[in-house]
Design a protein around this motif. Structure first.
Motif, mmCIF file in Angstrom:
data_model
loop_
_atom_site.group_PDB
_atom_site.id
_atom_site.type_symbol
_atom_site.label_atom_id
_atom_site.label_comp_id
_atom_site.label_asym_id
_atom_site.label_seq_id
_atom_site.Cartn_x
_atom_site.Cartn_y
_atom_site.Cartn_z
ATOM 1 N N TRP A 23 0.856 -1.195 0.000
ATOM 2 C CA TRP A 23 0.000 0.000 0.000
ATOM 3 C C TRP A 23 0.887 1.237 0.000
ATOM 4 O O TRP A 23 1.795 1.371 0.817
ATOM 5 N N ARG A 42 -10.469 1.860 5.639
ATOM 6 C CA ARG A 42 -11.518 1.201 4.853
ATOM 7 C C ARG A 42 -11.121 -0.237 4.520
ATOM 8 O O ARG A 42 -11.955 -1.147 4.568
ATOM 9 N N GLU A 67 -7.626 -0.096 -3.337
ATOM 10 C CA GLU A 67 -8.950 -0.448 -2.812
ATOM 11 C C GLU A 67 -9.829 -1.113 -3.871
ATOM 12 O O GLU A 67 -10.717 -1.905 -3.536
ATOM 13 N N ARG A 68 -9.568 -0.814 -5.143
ATOM 14 C CA ARG A 68 -10.419 -1.360 -6.215
ATOM 15 C C ARG A 68 -9.867 -2.651 -6.822
ATOM 16 O O ARG A 68 -10.547 -3.274 -7.640
ATOM 17 N N GLU A 105 -7.326 7.154 5.688
ATOM 18 C CA GLU A 105 -8.694 6.667 5.520
ATOM 19 C C GLU A 105 -8.736 5.412 4.661
ATOM 20 O O GLU A 105 -9.526 4.495 4.901
ATOM 21 N N SER A 106 -7.878 5.342 3.644
ATOM 22 C CA SER A 106 -7.860 4.176 2.776
ATOM 23 C C SER A 106 -7.511 2.906 3.551
ATOM 24 O O SER A 106 -8.144 1.861 3.358
ATOM 25 N N ALA A 113 -3.393 4.543 -3.433
ATOM 26 C CA ALA A 113 -4.326 4.086 -2.397
ATOM 27 C C ALA A 113 -5.703 3.742 -2.971
ATOM 28 O O ALA A 113 -6.276 2.692 -2.661
ATOM 29 N N GLU A 114 -6.238 4.625 -3.810
ATOM 30 C CA GLU A 114 -7.575 4.377 -4.357
ATOM 31 C C GLU A 114 -7.571 3.167 -5.284
ATOM 32 O O GLU A 114 -8.502 2.349 -5.272
#
Length: 448
Positions: free
Chosen positions: A13, A48, A22-23, A44-45, A18-19
């Motif tokens: 990570w 989550r 998550e996907r 925040e990532s 980061a985004e």
């Protein structure tokens, strides 16, 4: 040794991706650089991901467990705090040294330890200290290296096997580093895999690099090459790894390319049954350096004990002298110690300076802008670094670099100098040095 918990296939990570992380489909876990997160203010990532049940493992880079000094209690406490905050099943670090205390020097990079009895004794005690301070199991990673130490007494397999037997530590095997050491140090990855206790395997790293001028650079900024995937398959033929992780630290590709690399890794991990083969190295017949290891009552076993050579304190002193001489040559321009490949040491020294410039630019992106762009910044920083070894980490280095320029009334443009003065004052919490102080420091610098 208890079997390691299954982790699956994961990715390192990083804030820049980061985004995308998550996907990513089918992602089982992530690894985060421990020093880059604050336990009380997790990104925040990451929060989550944790809420989704994705495991997070902190990966330390600054302990320097292979160094001559005992581990810093504050650094150990910080790593333990991150393990708790992330709910991590384990923490990982490296078999490397990163600093010396006499003289005080920071490499800013993971440097190899000599495979000697002294270095092994020191490493084992440092590992035990770390294990006592950490709330979860510890695993250590084999590192990539540009050069070898002269006078080594053990092979990589023997060194890692004894480390595991004496401490119970887990292993994090980086197959990209095995390839790096094949190119740079002539080591056989298959022999390493055959010689280490794979039952101690915690997980595996996979990463990309590039070859320039016969030297393999472990960049973590290039796609994973087929030769590294082949080494992952070699490892997979011997053992079913509890986890495999893709590392990428720079020049991040589009999201689909990351997904494709994970798919390729997953295909290797899930392909075929393991073959029967050695999973743990026993004593070898390499010569007097290893004969009799693990056989109670032999003279060579007595020679392997720290007390036989003057105790662990004496071993630390010998290791400290060797590491200080090497690090001084790499970052302070002192003569290369006898027995080292001088060309490789010069290559490593240039790489350390370039990395230092790049990391400072990332931590303080305003500096290249103030100095007129990437090229003028690098020219100024490398000139500063040539005579100013790093002693307290990259953040301090950025401040020292700015102060170094201001002492010399640089940059020449008054507006840029005012901007640099404001930048330095805001972060150093002090007034910039006056003319008399700048003059005195310049004289001191010239005398040095």
């Amino acid at each position: 040794m208890k079997p390691m918990a299954h982790l699956g296939v994961g990715i390192g990570w990083r804030p820049e991706i980061a985004e995308a992380v998550e996907r990513l489909p089918g992602l089982d876990w992530v690894e985060v650089v421990a020093e880059n997160v604050c336990p009380g203010h997790l990104p925040e990532s990451l929060l989550r991901l944790r809420e989704r049940g994705t495991r997070v493992v902190p990966h330390g880079v600054s302990l320097g467990l292979g160094g001559a000094d005992r581990p810093d209690p504050e650094k150990l406490a910080a790593l333990a705090e991150r393990a708790v905050a992330l709910g991590a099943p384990l923490v990982t670090e490296h078999i490397a040294f990163v600093r010396t205390s006499s003289p005080v020097l920071e490499a800013g990079h993971l440097l190899p330890v000599p495979r000697t009895r002294d270095a092994l004794d020191v490493l084992c005690e440092n590992v035990r200290i770390a294990q006592d301070a950490l709330p979860v199991p510890l695993a250590l990673e084999n590192i990539a290296a540009l050069f070898s130490w002269p006078g080594e007494e053990l092979t990589e397999g023997q060194f890692l096997t004894e480390l595991v037997e004496r401490t119970g530590v887990r292993l994090l095997i980086d197959v990209a580093n095995l390839h790096t050491n094949r190119v740079n140090r002539g080591e056989d990855p298959a022999a390493v895999l055959d010689g280490i206790p794979l039952e101690a395997l915690a997980y595996v790293h996979v990463a990309g690099g590039v070859e320039r001028g016969g030297v393999w650079h472990d960049t973590h900024a290039h796609p994973v090459p087929p030769v590294v995937l082949d080494l992952l398959a070699e490892l997979r033929s011997r053992v079913d790894p509890p986890g495999v992780l893709l590392e990428r630290d720079d020049d991040f590709p589009p999201e689909q390319e990351l997904a494709d690399e994970l798919t390729a890794i997953r295909a290797v991990v899930t392909a075929g049954p393991t073959k029967a083969g050695p999973t743990k190295a026993g004593p070898t017949k390499a010569g007097p350096a290893t004969a009799g290891v693990g056989v109670p009552g032999t003279a060579s076993e007595a020679a392997a004990e720290p007390g036989f050579r003057g105790g662990i304190g004496a071993a630390r002193t010998r290791v400290a002298l060797g590491q200080a001489a090497l690090l001084s040559a790499l970052v302070a321009g002192t003569p290369v110690p006898e027995g080292f490949d001088r060309l490789r040491i010069r290559v490593q020294a240039r790489a350390l300076a370039a990395k230092r410039a790049d990391v400072v630019a990332r931590l303080a992106p305003e500096l290249p802008g103030i100095l007129g762009g990437r090229d003028p910044y690098r020219e100024a920083f490398l000139a500063y670094a040539k005579g100013r070894p790093m002693t307290a980490g990259y953040r301090r280095d950025a401040l020292d670099f700015a102060e170094h320029l201001l002492i010399r009334d640089l940059p020449a443009d008054p507006a840029a100098r005012r901007r640099l003065t404001t930048w330095w004052r805001d972060r150093a919490g002090a007034r910039p040095p006056g003319r008399i102080v700048r003059w005195a420091r310049t004289l001191v610098g010239r005398a040095a």
